[in-house]
Scaffold this motif. Structure first.
Motif, PDB file in Angstrom:
ATOM      1  N   CYS A 195      -2.702   5.108  -3.690  1.00  0.00           N
ATOM      2  CA  CYS A 195      -3.794   6.001  -3.293  1.00  0.00           C
ATOM      3  C   CYS A 195      -3.310   7.453  -3.324  1.00  0.00           C
ATOM      4  O   CYS A 195      -2.317   7.805  -2.690  1.00  0.00           O
ATOM      5  N   TYR A 241      -4.334  10.224   1.536  1.00  0.00           N
ATOM      6  CA  TYR A 241      -4.911   9.274   2.507  1.00  0.00           C
ATOM      7  C   TYR A 241      -4.873   9.983   3.865  1.00  0.00           C
ATOM      8  O   TYR A 241      -4.967  11.217   3.922  1.00  0.00           O
ATOM      9  N   VAL A 275      -1.622  -1.280  -4.117  1.00  0.00           N
ATOM     10  CA  VAL A 275      -2.656  -0.244  -4.091  1.00  0.00           C
ATOM     11  C   VAL A 275      -1.981   1.121  -4.002  1.00  0.00           C
ATOM     12  O   VAL A 275      -1.209   1.387  -3.075  1.00  0.00           O
ATOM     13  N   MET A 286     -10.093  -1.112  -0.994  1.00  0.00           N
ATOM     14  CA  MET A 286      -8.660  -1.278  -0.742  1.00  0.00           C
ATOM     15  C   MET A 286      -8.309  -2.569  -0.021  1.00  0.00           C
ATOM     16  O   MET A 286      -7.377  -3.268  -0.416  1.00  0.00           O
ATOM     17  N   PHE A 321       0.832  -1.201   0.000  1.00  0.00           N
ATOM     18  CA  PHE A 321       0.000   0.000   0.000  1.00  0.00           C
ATOM     19  C   PHE A 321       0.875   1.264   0.000  1.00  0.00           C
ATOM     20  O   PHE A 321       1.645   1.480   0.936  1.00  0.00           O
TER      21      PHE A 321
END
Ligand code: TMP
Length: 218
Positions: free
Chosen positions: A93, A96, A91, A81, A4
């Motif tokens: 993003c 956040y 992932v 997610m 992530f």
């Protein structure tokens, strides 16, 4: 579990250009990858984004604002997610939880511990493996944002209307957040060319993907 990564930075830092380039690179290289953005990224989140960014909503209170960003995040984490990470995906993003700490925490001066608790509730404790941060001088970031808006390449939202002092607190907030946990952040000077930023991000990503044993699927 996948990997992530978030991209953070003041408005106009060029993070959206960079995250799209990174997404494209990873797809071409055959990695299983998902690109999402905040606020938004789900049908419900996109509706919340419209409320949050509507320039008419000048009366929005800071505590309502933080709950709306967090509601959008809760939906994105739970619906999109987590399942992607559980399926072993990378992932990416665009913004956040660190945006909440910087904009609502430092920008609006809301209680940091309270924000951490709200964020933990919204995300179930999901934190990025790496935060890529594009640092930029506040005046320069606002100048770039205005130029991009005039050229029609970005939206002008309610947060863009905040005063200069707000944006200064946001940037200073980001710098304080990374000073607390430097190992979680990869910081780049956004004054560099788009290509040179892309090269540095690509290199750092290669290392992270190897450390996390993420394999190509294509
Ligand atoms: P962007 O999509 O152009 O990055 O705009 C998102 C705006 O929302 C930006 O001004 C930062 C702000 N924001 C917050 O204030 N708190 C948050 O938690 C998030 C995700 C974004």
């Amino acid at each position: 579990m996948g990997c992530f990564i978030t991209l953070e930075g003041p408005d106009g830092s060029g993070k959206t250009t960079q995250i799209q380039a990174l997404y494209h690179d990873l797809v071409v290289e055959g990695y299983p990858v998902l690109l999402v953005r905040e606020p938004g990224g789900t049908d419900i989140g996109d509706q919340i984004r419209t409320i949050l960014h509507d320039v008419k909503n000048v009366e929005m209170l800071a505590n309502a604002e933080v709950l709306l960003y967090s509601a959008s995040r809760a939906q994105l984490v739970g619906q999109v997610m987590r399942p992607a990470l559980e399926a072993g995906k990378v992932v990416l993003c665009d913004r956040y939880a660190e945006s909440t700490m910087a904009y609502q925490g430092y920008g609006h001066d809301l209680d940091q511990e309270l924000l951490k608790a709200i964020t933990a509730f919204a995300t179930g404790g999901l934190r990025p493996d790496l935060i890529i941060y594009l640092d930029i001088d506040v005046e320069e970031s606002l100048r770039r944002k205005e130029q991009a808006f005039r050229q029609g390449t970005c939206e002008w939202n309610r947060m863009d209307q905040k005063e200069l002092a707000f944006h200064r607190r946001v940037r200073s907030g980001y710098l304080q957040l990374m000073a607390k946990e430097p190992e979680r952040w990869f910081v780049l000077d956004a004054a560099q060319s788009i290509e040179s930023l892309q090269t540095s991000i690509r290199k750092r990503m290669k290392r992270l993907l190897a450390e996390k044993h993420i394999r190509r699927t294509a």
